[in-house]
Scaffold this active site. Sequence first.
Site, PDB file in Angstrom:
ATOM      1  N   GLU A  43     -26.747   5.313  -3.880  1.00  0.00           N
ATOM      2  CA  GLU A  43     -27.364   4.452  -4.902  1.00  0.00           C
ATOM      3  C   GLU A  43     -28.293   5.220  -5.827  1.00  0.00           C
ATOM      4  OE1 GLU A  43     -27.329  -0.064  -3.122  1.00  0.00           O
ATOM      5  OE2 GLU A  43     -29.244   0.964  -3.288  1.00  0.00           O
ATOM      6  N   LYS A  78     -22.758  -7.962  -8.118  1.00  0.00           N
ATOM      7  CA  LYS A  78     -23.586  -9.110  -7.738  1.00  0.00           C
ATOM      8  C   LYS A  78     -23.408 -10.260  -8.722  1.00  0.00           C
ATOM      9  CE  LYS A  78     -27.266  -6.846  -5.106  1.00  0.00           C
ATOM     10  NZ  LYS A  78     -28.722  -6.552  -5.037  1.00  0.00           N
ATOM     11  N   HIS A  96     -14.031  16.827  16.203  1.00  0.00           N
ATOM     12  CA  HIS A  96     -12.655  16.582  16.647  1.00  0.00           C
ATOM     13  C   HIS A  96     -11.918  15.644  15.689  1.00  0.00           C
ATOM     14  CE1 HIS A  96     -13.208  18.499  20.633  1.00  0.00           C
ATOM     15  NE2 HIS A  96     -14.463  18.138  20.439  1.00  0.00           N
TER      16      HIS A  96
END
Length: 479
Positions: free
Chosen positions: A329, A472, A358
């Site tokens: 952000e 938003k 791994h």
Amino acid sequence: MNGSRHRLELASGFSFDYTNMMGAEMIREEDVEAFSPHIQAAADAVEKIRTEGIARNHMSKDGTPEAVYFPRLPYIKEGNPNSPDVIAALKAFGEDVRAHWDAVVYCGIGGSFLGGKVLFDCSESLYWPQKGSGKTPRIFFTGNNLDPEAISETEAAILRMAEAARTEKKRSLKVMLVPISKSGTTLEAMSSFLYFYKALHGSSVPVEVGVTVVSDRTLKECPLIKLAAQYDWPVFQVPHGVGGRFSVLSTPGLIVAAALGMDLDLLLKGAREMDEACRGSDVWNNPALLNATLKFLARRDHGCTIEVFMPYAMRLKALGEWYVQLLAESLGKRKDREGNTVFYGRTPVLAIGTTDMHSQTQLHQDGIRDKVVQFLFVENRIGKLSVHNPFPQLPALDGYEGLDIGSALRAAMEANEEALVSDHRMNALYVLPAMDEYYLGQLFYFLMLSIAYEGELADVDAFDQPGVEIYKRLMRKKL
């Protein structure tokens, strides 16, 4: 410098080893020196944020100038976000919930969740210094996702506790709800809070519900503030000038630390001493400025558009998740401060050592040269574990006899470092002497300050989030 190693070590023991960022096919000292005017300008800009609370061209969501106060968080002082009264109230809250409440449910998302989860995960570790035997309430986190199953699981766990309190202790369970939302309208946090408030009050098993609000008293239409006034709920102020991703050392994070019985003064002392160690424009003696400079040059000159954050401790996974938000952000910006399109930033990736050696290390080692890897290691591990082989009839297992697991962890990390640098793949190492409030405060602040410096080097606003506001707005229309 330490022999052939390039390492900055603070008086506290915190160290930043950047040996594997430097070299003929990586970043050279002359590259850093040539960048000196920009480094000086970045240091001056961050110092202005410290002293005046002003970041150049930084605006709030409504387009008005907005202060940046996160550098004031380590200093307990009247007029600062962490004033003596705020810290005293947080300590009193912690004492109250530990003495009188069975569970605390934190309802928050993003910066209102991630920092508190780091504090919880670290303090729950077997290696965390135990200070006294005071009761700690059961801690739940919710509101960090619109996931009905996760909410149902939390509700079921609370109701099991309530049934046990009724049958075994002949009393009601006491549950404190803590909604954390500056606006009081955050979808995920408020959905969770409203659900639990209604469900626990209507439960067939007796539950006593309390509420403590973390929000913004100055917002006249804030639903949480209106409810707090109507029902006489205590309110902790979300500090002005402190974005959610920088808020772990303020009320949204400290209200979790207080419930856990953490030493708030020590947490802030660690941050304060890190701030004092990261002053000035001498890049070779300012670890946060050096960290920012090397990552900026790695991206600009070597195409490192991905940053792998790799702590060697399972408990620090939440820290990696917190850092992912901080980096993404803060630095992922379309425009620079002059309005030019720059598409700046690095994609943050969380890896855990040795687990992801791994799974991801193959890509880090042989994939596109677009990554810088940041290792994190905690040096002092209480309660060392040794392996003993109960199957002597199998010679292939002889090497495990007496194996120190902590030493093996360190060896694995060093092997990862060496493998990467052998192919001129950049990586650096942060080392903490131990994990407690002091060093956690140091680490939080070091990472936040590194991001602030890099925002200035890249000339992007590290304190806004215009891209988040787009989705938003669209989501509000859909709902």
